[in-house]
Design a protein around this motif. Structure first.
Motif, short mmCIF file in Angstrom:
data_model
loop_
_atom_site.label_atom_id
_atom_site.label_comp_id
_atom_site.label_asym_id
_atom_site.label_seq_id
_atom_site.Cartn_x
_atom_site.Cartn_y
_atom_site.Cartn_z
N ALA A 5 0.83 -1.21 0.00
CA ALA A 5 0.00 0.00 0.00
C ALA A 5 0.87 1.25 0.00
O ALA A 5 0.58 2.23 -0.71
N LEU A 6 1.95 1.23 0.77
CA LEU A 6 2.86 2.36 0.80
C LEU A 6 3.52 2.57 -0.55
O LEU A 6 3.60 3.70 -1.04
N ALA A 7 3.96 1.50 -1.17
CA ALA A 7 4.59 1.60 -2.50
C ALA A 7 3.59 2.11 -3.53
O ALA A 7 3.93 2.94 -4.38
N GLN A 8 2.35 1.62 -3.45
CA GLN A 8 1.32 2.09 -4.39
C GLN A 8 1.03 3.58 -4.19
O GLN A 8 0.82 4.31 -5.15
N THR A 9 1.04 4.01 -2.94
CA THR A 9 0.82 5.43 -2.64
C THR A 9 1.96 6.27 -3.19
O THR A 9 1.73 7.33 -3.77
N GLU A 10 3.18 5.80 -3.01
CA GLU A 10 4.34 6.52 -3.55
C GLU A 10 4.27 6.61 -5.07
O GLU A 10 4.57 7.65 -5.65
N ILE A 11 3.90 5.52 -5.70
CA ILE A 11 3.76 5.52 -7.16
C ILE A 11 2.70 6.52 -7.59
O ILE A 11 2.88 7.28 -8.55
N LEU A 12 1.58 6.54 -6.89
CA LEU A 12 0.51 7.47 -7.20
C LEU A 12 0.98 8.91 -7.04
O LEU A 12 0.70 9.76 -7.90
#
Length: 173
Positions: free
Chosen positions: A100-107
């Motif tokens: 979730a953290l990685a997806q947030t960073e990507i976003l």
């Protein structure tokens, strides 16, 4: 197994292996450790009763589960399988948080790339007003140390930010 070679359970229990031995199909003589560990944790009598109560087509799965649970109980006498399951659930939870953290960073990176390079004039004015409201301006790095040093008393034993505009109040009065 008949008369030729007794199954692992009959070898361990030192008895004659009958033709209708309930253990013979699931505990072959070439893998004595498999029955030994199940016998140590559950007991041969209990395993025999469990297998007799099950339909024949479910017995192989039951033996597989018993072996797994017995191995887990030997490794972790307190929690057994539950300890392994709990550990894996914890690991899944941590990995989901990392994902979730990685997806947030990507976003965030995608949003930063999609924003126009030049800011609107109203945004620049708001940023200038915002910078003036803080004693340490984020865009002016050469002046940061000078601004910080007026608020931090390096000579005192406690590095507390000292702002002359703040009044001292006692917590106990």
């Amino acid at each position: 197994m008949g008369g030729s070679s007794p199954c692992a359970s009959c070898k361990l229990l030192r008895r004659r292996c009958a033709k209708d031995c309930i253990f013979a199909p699931y505990f072959p003589s070439d893998d004595p450790h498999k029955f030994a560990i199940v016998h140590k944790v559950f007991g041969a009598s209990n395993v025999s009763k469990m297998l007799q109560e099950l339909p024949v087509h479910q017995r192989a799965d039951a033996v597989s589960s018993l072996v797994y649970e017995a191995n887990a109980r030997v490794r972790d006498p307190v929690y057994g399988c539950v300890g392994a399951i709990s550990y894996l659930q914890n690991q899944v939870s941590q990995l989901q948080m990392q994902l979730a953290l990685a997806q947030t960073e990507i976003l965030c990176i995608h949003q930063m790339q999609q924003e126009p390079a030049a800011a609107l004039p109203t945004q620049i004015d708001q940023q200038a007003d915002h910078d003036k409201s803080f004693p340490v301006a984020p865009n002016n790095t050469s002046n940061n140390f000078d601004n910080i040093s007026q608020y931090v008393d390096f000579e005192s034993s406690s590095n507390v930010i000292q702002d002359p505009s703040l009044k001292r109040e006692s917590l106990w009065t």
